[in-house]
Design a protein around this motif. Structure first.
Motif, PDB file in Angstrom:
ATOM      1  N   GLN A 224       8.247 -32.037  -4.718  1.00  0.00           N
ATOM      2  CA  GLN A 224       9.664 -31.869  -4.472  1.00  0.00           C
ATOM      3  C   GLN A 224       9.983 -32.412  -3.094  1.00  0.00           C
ATOM      4  O   GLN A 224       9.084 -32.687  -2.285  1.00  0.00           O
ATOM      5  N   LEU A 225      11.271 -32.580  -2.811  1.00  0.00           N
ATOM      6  CA  LEU A 225      11.674 -33.034  -1.492  1.00  0.00           C
ATOM      7  C   LEU A 225      11.331 -31.982  -0.447  1.00  0.00           C
ATOM      8  O   LEU A 225      11.385 -30.770  -0.729  1.00  0.00           O
ATOM      9  N   PRO A 226      10.914 -32.422   0.740  1.00  0.00           N
ATOM     10  CA  PRO A 226      10.574 -31.448   1.791  1.00  0.00           C
ATOM     11  C   PRO A 226      11.756 -30.536   2.090  1.00  0.00           C
ATOM     12  O   PRO A 226      12.912 -30.970   2.095  1.00  0.00           O
ATOM     13  N   SER A 227      11.456 -29.275   2.325  1.00  0.00           N
ATOM     14  CA  SER A 227      12.471 -28.300   2.671  1.00  0.00           C
ATOM     15  C   SER A 227      12.607 -28.232   4.189  1.00  0.00           C
ATOM     16  O   SER A 227      11.672 -27.818   4.888  1.00  0.00           O
TER      17      SER A 227
ATOM     18  N   GLY B  87      12.384 -24.652   5.356  1.00  0.00           N
ATOM     19  CA  GLY B  87      11.010 -24.150   5.332  1.00  0.00           C
ATOM     20  C   GLY B  87      10.195 -24.676   6.503  1.00  0.00           C
ATOM     21  O   GLY B  87       9.393 -23.952   7.104  1.00  0.00           O
ATOM     22  N   LEU B  88      10.402 -25.962   6.825  1.00  0.00           N
ATOM     23  CA  LEU B  88       9.695 -26.557   7.954  1.00  0.00           C
ATOM     24  C   LEU B  88      10.130 -25.907   9.261  1.00  0.00           C
ATOM     25  O   LEU B  88       9.310 -25.638  10.146  1.00  0.00           O
ATOM     26  N   ARG B  89      11.425 -25.623   9.376  1.00  0.00           N
ATOM     27  CA  ARG B  89      11.948 -25.003  10.586  1.00  0.00           C
ATOM     28  C   ARG B  89      11.309 -23.632  10.829  1.00  0.00           C
ATOM     29  O   ARG B  89      11.057 -23.241  11.951  1.00  0.00           O
TER      30      ARG B  89
END
Length: 426
Positions: free
Chosen positions: A4-7, A10-12
């Motif tokens: 899926q596309l990076p979140s 979520g990364l933050r």
């Protein structure tokens, strides 16, 4: 595997950077999580001669290595399914209460390691609720140390001089300044052969060769402090120039015997601690001569090389003197686990020398405070993982030798798992 596309959200959540601490000393010390880390910082920030005065031992440094090897081969035996929500490290030694079972041992030439010297140690000990022992060969006076930490627990370490009147004057000054215990060191009829110090030209005042100056030039904070504070000297007596060993040998009394312990007992009205005991016979005689507590110590490997390791001697000495005698252990302690193992093996209390000096060299008083904080945290975690909530619960059954360690004695109780009686802990 589905992708899926990076979140971004979520990364933050994962990217939380520590803020930059502009207080570089604090940042440096906070990066240390063990005494070994403080040692590495101290090595970078202290000239070789001063660092190796702390770091080295006598002769081939065999005893110094053995002191550490024994601790490294101790297993701590845990008990599980205990409520260890709260851990109590407190107790009492030599008539005074402590917040944790470790004190600061007497060390000479302390201001050579860092300009804050004994003041830093005394103030950090006061904050931590533990005793600070001032050495006869300290670089801050009896009175100034007492004034620097007026609410602290102060002990004075004495090298009994050939001139007994000079010794008497020192202990009278200590009594007048509120020192509660006198610690007489008995394993120094002469100074040990400290080969690193000889090679480094350790003298008072220091002998500044070109090599010394260049070495110090890479450590500007130490150099500035050295040049802008009072000249380095033994603060409690007049001394002549010469090597540290030469000055020490001029002070030490090779005729010292148990009658002198009895003489001190008559002239000192606080608690009397005898430091440097290494055998059961000497422990028994020291108590008979009037000692209130004993320090089992080989001087951190700085006197007789290949001397008995205190941690190994502890159970047999405890067995001889019984549970009521108060025993303090030093030499080789570098972690909270070492301290807990020592209490389990039969000690009532411990002392640290190098461990606190590494902190001092790494960052003055804040460095000593960091060293004590590390040890307190380690002791607490170790006790929780062992299923122990207070010092009185620790017994020799909580330790044993790592299987690969060959027995060091064919007779008598072994350190590890020895059935020596547990001390009375208050």
């Amino acid at each position: 595997m589905e992708r899926q596309l990076p979140s971004i959200n979520g990364l933050r959540e994962l990217l939380h950077f520590k803020p930059i601490d502009l207080n570089r000393r604090r940042a440096r010390l906070n990066s240390a999580s063990t005494i070994k880390d403080l040692r590495r910082i101290a090595l970078r920030r202290t000239p070789r001669a001063a660092f190796e005065y702390v770091d080295g031992g006598s002769f081939d440094e065999t005893t110094q290595r053995r002191n550490r090897e024994v601790f490294e081969h101790v297993e701590l035996v845990p008990r599980v399914l205990r409520d260890v929500t709260t851990v109590d490290l407190s107790g009492s030694i030599a008539g005074s209460n402590f917040a944790m079972p470790v004190g600061i041992a007497p060390t000479g030439l302390t201001r050579l390691m860092h300009a804050e010297g004994e003041m830093a140690g005394a103030r950090a000990a006061e904050k931590a609720g533990i005793p600070f022992a001032l050495s006869t060969m300290g670089t801050t006076s009896i009175e100034d140390v007492a004034s620097a930490a007026p609410l602290g627990l102060h002990w004075f370490q004495l090298y009994l001089w050939k001139d007994r009147n000079r010794s008497l004057a020192l202990i009278e000054r200590a009594a007048s300044s509120g020192y509660t215990a006198l610690m007489v060191t008995v394993d120094t009829p002469v100074g040990g052969a400290r080969n690193r110090d000889i090679k480094n030209g350790m003298t008072l005042p220091p002998s500044l060769s070109l090599k010394t100056v260049l070495d110090a030039s890479y450590r500007p904070e130490w150099w500035i402090n050295f040049l802008t504070t009072a000249p380095l000297a033994f603060a409690n007596f007049d001394s002549s120039h010469g090597s540290v060993t030469e000055q020490a040998n001029g002070m030490f009394d090779a005729s010292l015997d148990f009658n002198d312990i009895a003489w001190l007992r008559e002239n000192w009205h606080g608690k009397l601690i005898v430091k440097g005991i290494q055998t059961p016979d000497d422990a028994e005689r020291a108590i008979a001569a009037g000692a209130d507590a004993l320090v089992i110590s080989n001087h951190g490997g700085r006197q007789l090389d290949r001397a008995p390791v205190p941690f190994l001697s502890l159970p047999v000495i405890r067995q001889r003197v019984g549970t009521e005698a108060q025993i303090i252990l030093d030499s080789g302690i570098m972690s909270g686990g070492d301290i807990i193992a020592s209490i389990a093996a039969g000690a009532n209390f411990t002392l640290i020398g190098r461990a606190y000096l590494y902190g001092l060299m790494a960052g003055g008083q804040e460095g000593v405070e960091r060293a004590l904080s590390i040890l307190a945290s380690e002791m607490t975690i170790v006790m929780q993982l062992m299923g122990i909530t207070n010092l009185a619960e620790l017994t020799p059954q909580h330790i044993r030798a790592y299987p690969t360690l060959a027995p060091l004695h064919s007779k008598g109780p072994q350190i590890l798992g020895a059935k020596a009686p547990s001390p009375k802990v208050t």
